[in-house]
Design a protein around this motif. Sequence first.
Motif, PDB file in Angstrom:
ATOM      1  N   ILE A  63      11.111   2.251  17.513  1.00  0.00           N
ATOM      2  CA  ILE A  63      10.475   1.537  16.415  1.00  0.00           C
ATOM      3  C   ILE A  63       9.617   0.420  16.991  1.00  0.00           C
ATOM      4  O   ILE A  63      10.105  -0.440  17.712  1.00  0.00           O
ATOM      5  CB  ILE A  63      11.536   0.964  15.449  1.00  0.00           C
ATOM      6  CG1 ILE A  63      12.407   2.098  14.895  1.00  0.00           C
ATOM      7  CG2 ILE A  63      10.866   0.214  14.305  1.00  0.00           C
ATOM      8  CD1 ILE A  63      13.521   1.625  13.981  1.00  0.00           C
ATOM      9  N   ARG A  95       7.312  -1.669  15.057  1.00  0.00           N
ATOM     10  CA  ARG A  95       6.982  -2.802  14.197  1.00  0.00           C
ATOM     11  C   ARG A  95       8.204  -3.464  13.560  1.00  0.00           C
ATOM     12  O   ARG A  95       8.084  -4.357  12.765  1.00  0.00           O
ATOM     13  CB  ARG A  95       6.028  -2.351  13.084  1.00  0.00           C
ATOM     14  CG  ARG A  95       4.702  -1.819  13.587  1.00  0.00           C
ATOM     15  CD  ARG A  95       3.819  -1.374  12.450  1.00  0.00           C
ATOM     16  NE  ARG A  95       2.509  -0.960  12.924  1.00  0.00           N
ATOM     17  CZ  ARG A  95       2.222   0.264  13.323  1.00  0.00           C
ATOM     18  NH1 ARG A  95       3.161   1.198  13.301  1.00  0.00           N
ATOM     19  NH2 ARG A  95       1.024   0.574  13.767  1.00  0.00           N
ATOM     20  N   ASN A 128       2.560   7.133  16.557  1.00  0.00           N
ATOM     21  CA  ASN A 128       3.352   6.738  15.387  1.00  0.00           C
ATOM     22  C   ASN A 128       4.203   7.906  14.871  1.00  0.00           C
ATOM     23  O   ASN A 128       4.456   8.017  13.664  1.00  0.00           O
ATOM     24  CB  ASN A 128       2.442   6.231  14.251  1.00  0.00           C
ATOM     25  CG  ASN A 128       1.652   5.006  14.625  1.00  0.00           C
ATOM     26  OD1 ASN A 128       2.147   4.124  15.335  1.00  0.00           O
ATOM     27  ND2 ASN A 128       0.412   4.944  14.182  1.00  0.00           N
ATOM     28  N   GLU A 182       7.384   6.771  12.807  1.00  0.00           N
ATOM     29  CA  GLU A 182       7.134   6.325  11.437  1.00  0.00           C
ATOM     30  C   GLU A 182       6.880   7.526  10.528  1.00  0.00           C
ATOM     31  O   GLU A 182       7.402   7.610   9.412  1.00  0.00           O
ATOM     32  CB  GLU A 182       5.930   5.380  11.393  1.00  0.00           C
ATOM     33  CG  GLU A 182       6.196   3.990  11.953  1.00  0.00           C
ATOM     34  CD  GLU A 182       6.052   3.912  13.462  1.00  0.00           C
ATOM     35  OE1 GLU A 182       5.955   4.983  14.109  1.00  0.00           O
ATOM     36  OE2 GLU A 182       6.023   2.796  14.007  1.00  0.00           O
ATOM     37  N   LYS A 183       6.072   8.473  11.008  1.00  0.00           N
ATOM     38  CA  LYS A 183       5.811   9.681  10.226  1.00  0.00           C
ATOM     39  C   LYS A 183       7.070  10.542  10.121  1.00  0.00           C
ATOM     40  O   LYS A 183       7.318  11.171   9.084  1.00  0.00           O
ATOM     41  CB  LYS A 183       4.683  10.479  10.876  1.00  0.00           C
ATOM     42  CG  LYS A 183       3.353   9.740  10.918  1.00  0.00           C
ATOM     43  CD  LYS A 183       2.303  10.514  11.703  1.00  0.00           C
ATOM     44  CE  LYS A 183       0.998   9.739  11.796  1.00  0.00           C
ATOM     45  NZ  LYS A 183      -0.025  10.435  12.623  1.00  0.00           N
ATOM     46  N   PHE A 224       9.652   9.020   7.610  1.00  0.00           N
ATOM     47  CA  PHE A 224       9.185   9.306   6.253  1.00  0.00           C
ATOM     48  C   PHE A 224       9.453  10.769   5.911  1.00  0.00           C
ATOM     49  O   PHE A 224       9.919  11.091   4.809  1.00  0.00           O
ATOM     50  CB  PHE A 224       7.699   8.995   6.118  1.00  0.00           C
ATOM     51  CG  PHE A 224       7.076   9.552   4.872  1.00  0.00           C
ATOM     52  CD1 PHE A 224       7.254   8.918   3.652  1.00  0.00           C
ATOM     53  CD2 PHE A 224       6.317  10.714   4.915  1.00  0.00           C
ATOM     54  CE1 PHE A 224       6.700   9.433   2.496  1.00  0.00           C
ATOM     55  CE2 PHE A 224       5.751  11.233   3.770  1.00  0.00           C
ATOM     56  CZ  PHE A 224       5.946  10.588   2.556  1.00  0.00           C
ATOM     57  N   LEU A 282      10.450   4.371   5.192  1.00  0.00           N
ATOM     58  CA  LEU A 282       9.228   3.943   5.874  1.00  0.00           C
ATOM     59  C   LEU A 282       9.013   2.441   5.722  1.00  0.00           C
ATOM     60  O   LEU A 282       8.550   1.775   6.671  1.00  0.00           O
ATOM     61  CB  LEU A 282       8.031   4.707   5.309  1.00  0.00           C
ATOM     62  CG  LEU A 282       6.653   4.348   5.870  1.00  0.00           C
ATOM     63  CD1 LEU A 282       6.586   4.661   7.359  1.00  0.00           C
ATOM     64  CD2 LEU A 282       5.558   5.089   5.119  1.00  0.00           C
ATOM     65  N   ARG A 283       9.334   1.908   4.545  1.00  0.00           N
ATOM     66  CA  ARG A 283       9.132   0.472   4.313  1.00  0.00           C
ATOM     67  C   ARG A 283       9.999  -0.381   5.230  1.00  0.00           C
ATOM     68  O   ARG A 283       9.672  -1.541   5.502  1.00  0.00           O
ATOM     69  CB  ARG A 283       9.450   0.133   2.848  1.00  0.00           C
ATOM     70  CG  ARG A 283       8.421   0.613   1.848  1.00  0.00           C
ATOM     71  CD  ARG A 283       7.145  -0.189   1.935  1.00  0.00           C
ATOM     72  NE  ARG A 283       7.309  -1.551   1.507  1.00  0.00           N
ATOM     73  CZ  ARG A 283       7.150  -1.965   0.255  1.00  0.00           C
ATOM     74  NH1 ARG A 283       6.798  -1.100  -0.683  1.00  0.00           N
ATOM     75  NH2 ARG A 283       7.305  -3.236  -0.069  1.00  0.00           N
ATOM     76  N   VAL A 326      10.716   0.311   8.500  1.00  0.00           N
ATOM     77  CA  VAL A 326      10.127   0.244   9.845  1.00  0.00           C
ATOM     78  C   VAL A 326       8.663  -0.176   9.812  1.00  0.00           C
ATOM     79  O   VAL A 326       8.121  -0.606  10.825  1.00  0.00           O
ATOM     80  CB  VAL A 326      10.247   1.603  10.562  1.00  0.00           C
ATOM     81  CG1 VAL A 326      11.705   1.981  10.732  1.00  0.00           C
ATOM     82  CG2 VAL A 326       9.510   2.695   9.801  1.00  0.00           C
ATOM     83  N   ASP A 327       8.022  -0.055   8.657  1.00  0.00           N
ATOM     84  CA  ASP A 327       6.605  -0.397   8.546  1.00  0.00           C
ATOM     85  C   ASP A 327       6.369  -1.087   7.195  1.00  0.00           C
ATOM     86  O   ASP A 327       5.721  -0.530   6.301  1.00  0.00           O
ATOM     87  CB  ASP A 327       5.753   0.874   8.666  1.00  0.00           C
ATOM     88  CG  ASP A 327       4.256   0.567   8.729  1.00  0.00           C
ATOM     89  OD1 ASP A 327       3.908  -0.610   8.964  1.00  0.00           O
ATOM     90  OD2 ASP A 327       3.455   1.498   8.537  1.00  0.00           O
ATOM     91  N   SER A 368       0.795   1.741   9.573  1.00  0.00           N
ATOM     92  CA  SER A 368       0.691   3.054  10.203  1.00  0.00           C
ATOM     93  C   SER A 368      -0.106   4.049   9.368  1.00  0.00           C
ATOM     94  O   SER A 368      -0.445   5.138   9.853  1.00  0.00           O
ATOM     95  CB  SER A 368       2.086   3.624  10.466  1.00  0.00           C
ATOM     96  OG  SER A 368       2.790   3.785   9.245  1.00  0.00           O
ATOM     97  N   VAL A 372       0.803   5.979   7.078  1.00  0.00           N
ATOM     98  CA  VAL A 372       1.504   7.253   6.943  1.00  0.00           C
ATOM     99  C   VAL A 372       1.299   7.846   5.554  1.00  0.00           C
ATOM    100  O   VAL A 372       1.060   9.050   5.405  1.00  0.00           O
ATOM    101  CB  VAL A 372       3.012   7.071   7.235  1.00  0.00           C
ATOM    102  CG1 VAL A 372       3.787   8.339   6.893  1.00  0.00           C
ATOM    103  CG2 VAL A 372       3.215   6.713   8.694  1.00  0.00           C
TER     104      VAL A 372
END
Length: 411
Positions: free
Chosen positions: A158, A160, A315, A318-319, A322, A338-339, A341-342, A347, A349
């Motif tokens: 991770i 971010r 990324n 992140e993808k 999700f 997703l929220r 980690v990002d 990103s 995504v």
Amino acid sequence: MPSAVIAGLLGLALGPAGADILPWTDTFASNAGLLTAALFSAVGLATDVPSPSVVAKRAGSMWAFNQVASVSQWLFAAMFGLFLASFVFSDLTPAFGIPMAAGFMGGHGTSAVVGDIFTNLGWEDAFTLSLTFATAGIFISISVGMIILQVALKLGLIKRFNSFQKMNDHERKGLIEEDEQRWAMKSTMSSLSVDSFAIHAALVVVVTAFSYVAADFLSSFHDKVQIPTFVTGFLGGMFVRMVAQRTGASQYLCDGAFNHASGISTDYLIVFGISAIKITVLVQYLLPMTLLAIGGICFTLFLIFWVAPRILGDNWFEKGIFSWGWLTGTVAMGIALLRIVDPNMKSKVLDDYAIAYVPGSITDIFIISLMPIAMYSGYHLEALAVGLSYIAFVLFVWRFVFQKSGQLVTE
């Protein structure tokens, strides 16, 4: 953990599935679908129509992974269910695995469609099974997803995410320090005429309404075909943006307002989606359902940790996280993970997923419509052959078309 997830869990605990203190109405669950349409309508209003080269570079890998993951999950569920019905539980139908794929990847909407198809074919239990898998999938997506996040944090996957120990006092409370606060949107219209936010909110509402009308119209051509509202909402939003750009009206629109509209929809979507879970378990199917669910979890983990890094590139986690939420629960669960980690959606995504889903939605329609019929009617090998052939085609396009196009754009 985002406040929306905590609020959703509190709603679930205090709702009819728990203490039954909060009086949810019969239509309470429909709020999640409405907010999903509003979310992608707002995303579409803030998304420029990409050129083919941009699609190849930005969303080509996402499209390839989505297609490989979704089709292979349907195939795995179908074949594993066929194995259980043939060698372990003789009283099961050969199509037993299909409800898991419908519930995990499609959520309650797809489960209802697949259940209705099976009911018309003579297997009435499939409707309840599909909805049960959809409900269980939401729990699996969040619970296992949180474990994945903890493991990924320790492995340094991770980029971010800051651990709670490293956050300052404001970050721990979910607040922004005064000197770092930014305006939510810019005023583009005179308040003597109309408030800027009112126009932006009206556009989101109009496009959301359009998404329902368009989805109902496109779904009316066949009773076993269901077009998701978030697809028509995203396309409708992009169309409005194109018209605004062509007419010069885009200079009076603020992407920040649309981004905040999608953020608001996301938060409330998570709350309603988790709170509206209905827990139903059929005792007679509990053991085969458990085995099927465990197999589905293991296979989806394989997709996320082995397939995703090799296709998604930058990324990928992140993808991937999700996609885990989407492949086991719903799009809302994927957004919730997703929220974490990002939180600022740097990103992109969701943008890439929405762009990639547009061409991929055609495949989903064919799978949802034909796979239940094929497995129930005994066309097992035919379904497997068609599915594997399509996966091979997607990998060929990704390797020899999208990757080369992406390299040309980079150069």
